[in-house]
Every structure is written in C-alpha cells, then in structure tokens.
Scaffold this motif. Structure first.
Motif, short mmCIF file in Angstrom:
data_model
loop_
_atom_site.label_atom_id
_atom_site.label_comp_id
_atom_site.label_asym_id
_atom_site.label_seq_id
_atom_site.Cartn_x
_atom_site.Cartn_y
_atom_site.Cartn_z
N VAL A 163 18.59 -86.24 -48.07
CA VAL A 163 19.94 -86.07 -47.53
C VAL A 163 20.12 -84.66 -46.97
O VAL A 163 20.65 -84.47 -45.87
N HIS A 164 19.66 -83.67 -47.72
CA HIS A 164 19.81 -82.27 -47.28
C HIS A 164 19.01 -82.01 -46.01
O HIS A 164 19.50 -81.38 -45.07
N THR A 165 17.79 -82.51 -45.95
CA THR A 165 16.94 -82.31 -44.77
C THR A 165 17.54 -83.02 -43.56
O THR A 165 17.50 -82.48 -42.44
N THR A 166 18.09 -84.20 -43.76
CA THR A 166 18.72 -84.93 -42.66
C THR A 166 19.93 -84.15 -42.13
O THR A 166 20.13 -84.05 -40.91
N ALA A 167 20.72 -83.59 -43.05
CA ALA A 167 21.88 -82.82 -42.62
C ALA A 167 21.46 -81.59 -41.81
O ALA A 167 22.07 -81.26 -40.79
N VAL A 168 20.40 -80.94 -42.25
CA VAL A 168 19.91 -79.77 -41.51
C VAL A 168 19.38 -80.19 -40.14
O VAL A 168 19.65 -79.54 -39.14
N ALA A 169 18.64 -81.29 -40.11
CA ALA A 169 18.08 -81.76 -38.84
C ALA A 169 19.18 -82.15 -37.85
O ALA A 169 19.01 -82.00 -36.64
N LEU A 170 20.30 -82.64 -38.35
CA LEU A 170 21.40 -83.02 -37.47
C LEU A 170 22.26 -81.83 -37.05
O LEU A 170 23.17 -81.97 -36.25
N GLY A 171 21.99 -80.67 -37.61
CA GLY A 171 22.71 -79.47 -37.23
C GLY A 171 24.04 -79.28 -37.93
O GLY A 171 24.90 -78.55 -37.45
N LEU A 172 24.22 -79.91 -39.09
CA LEU A 172 25.50 -79.78 -39.78
C LEU A 172 25.73 -78.37 -40.32
O LEU A 172 26.88 -77.93 -40.42
N ALA A 173 24.68 -77.66 -40.65
CA ALA A 173 24.85 -76.29 -41.12
C ALA A 173 25.47 -75.43 -40.02
O ALA A 173 26.35 -74.60 -40.30
N ALA A 174 25.07 -75.63 -38.78
CA ALA A 174 25.65 -74.88 -37.67
C ALA A 174 27.12 -75.25 -37.46
O ALA A 174 27.94 -74.38 -37.15
N VAL A 175 27.45 -76.51 -37.67
CA VAL A 175 28.84 -76.94 -37.53
C VAL A 175 29.70 -76.26 -38.59
O VAL A 175 30.78 -75.75 -38.29
N PHE A 176 29.22 -76.24 -39.85
CA PHE A 176 29.99 -75.62 -40.92
C PHE A 176 30.06 -74.11 -40.75
O PHE A 176 31.05 -73.49 -41.14
N ALA A 177 29.05 -73.50 -40.17
CA ALA A 177 29.08 -72.06 -39.92
C ALA A 177 30.06 -71.71 -38.81
O ALA A 177 30.70 -70.67 -38.84
N ALA A 178 30.20 -72.60 -37.84
CA ALA A 178 31.06 -72.31 -36.69
C ALA A 178 32.52 -72.69 -36.93
O ALA A 178 33.41 -72.09 -36.34
N SER A 179 32.77 -73.66 -37.79
CA SER A 179 34.13 -74.14 -37.99
C SER A 179 34.59 -73.85 -39.41
O SER A 179 34.08 -74.43 -40.37
N SER A 180 35.56 -72.96 -39.53
CA SER A 180 36.07 -72.64 -40.87
C SER A 180 36.84 -73.82 -41.46
O SER A 180 36.84 -74.02 -42.67
N ALA A 181 37.47 -74.63 -40.62
CA ALA A 181 38.19 -75.80 -41.12
C ALA A 181 37.22 -76.82 -41.71
O ALA A 181 37.47 -77.37 -42.79
N ALA A 182 36.12 -77.06 -41.03
CA ALA A 182 35.12 -78.01 -41.54
C ALA A 182 34.51 -77.49 -42.84
O ALA A 182 34.29 -78.27 -43.78
N PHE A 183 34.28 -76.20 -42.92
CA PHE A 183 33.72 -75.62 -44.14
C PHE A 183 34.73 -75.71 -45.29
O PHE A 183 34.34 -75.99 -46.43
N THR A 184 36.00 -75.52 -45.01
CA THR A 184 37.03 -75.64 -46.04
C THR A 184 37.11 -77.08 -46.55
O THR A 184 37.21 -77.31 -47.76
N VAL A 185 37.04 -78.04 -45.66
CA VAL A 185 37.04 -79.45 -46.07
C VAL A 185 35.82 -79.74 -46.93
O VAL A 185 35.92 -80.42 -47.96
N LEU A 186 34.68 -79.22 -46.55
CA LEU A 186 33.46 -79.42 -47.33
C LEU A 186 33.60 -78.82 -48.73
O LEU A 186 33.21 -79.44 -49.72
N LYS A 187 34.19 -77.62 -48.82
CA LYS A 187 34.38 -76.98 -50.12
C LYS A 187 35.31 -77.81 -51.01
O LYS A 187 35.03 -77.99 -52.20
#
Length: 87
Positions: free
Chosen positions: A53-77
């Motif tokens: 799951v973690h590797t798939t998320a990284v491959a899809l670029g979700l880390a970049a999305v969470f780094a760029a969007s504070s709202a998305a990161f807050t929802v994730l937290k």
C-alpha cells in the motif's frame, strides 16, 4: 572522494545494520514462537500488504500531493488520528 578510512567505517556500519534484524523481523519471530507458524505467516502477509500500500501510494505521487496541499495533509492527519482512536 571521501578518505579510505571513512569509507571502510561506513561500509562496516552499513553491513552491521543490514545484518541486524529490524522490529518487523523481531515481531514475526516472537509471534511465530508464541503462537505458531500460521500466525507468523499472517503477520508476514500483513506487513507485506502494508509495504504494498505504501509503495503504491508513493508510485502514484500521493506524497507530493500531501506536501503541496496543506488541506489534504490536514485531512490525512485527522483520518490517521481517527483510525488510532478507533484502534
């Protein structure tokens, strides 16, 4: 290039860390000894599923999305906090 003695020290430490079991390995060993090999295999499958799951998320670029969007990161937290509270 670094000095030879620094490279040898780095290589020695890297080999030591590579050969030492990590927390995942120790958890699998403890569960296998206490509860049997079937539970140990279930633990291995669970750990591998988490890695997948973690590797798939990284491959899809979700880390970049969470780094760029504070709202998305807050929802994730908040989702993570809710999951921990549920556990």
């Amino acid at each position: 290039m670094p000095a030879v003695d620094a490279l040898l020290a780095f290589f020695g430490v890297a080999v030591l860390l590579a050969l030492s079991p990590g927390p995942d390995n120790l958890f699998v060993l403890v569960q296998s000894v206490q509860r049997g090999w079937r539970v140990g295999m279930c633990v291995v499958l669970g750990l591998c599923l988490g890695i997948l799951v973690h590797t798939t998320a990284v491959a899809l670029g979700l880390a970049a999305v969470f780094a760029a969007s504070s709202a998305a990161f807050t929802v994730l937290k908040w989702c993570g906090a809710a999951y921990l509270a549920w556990l």
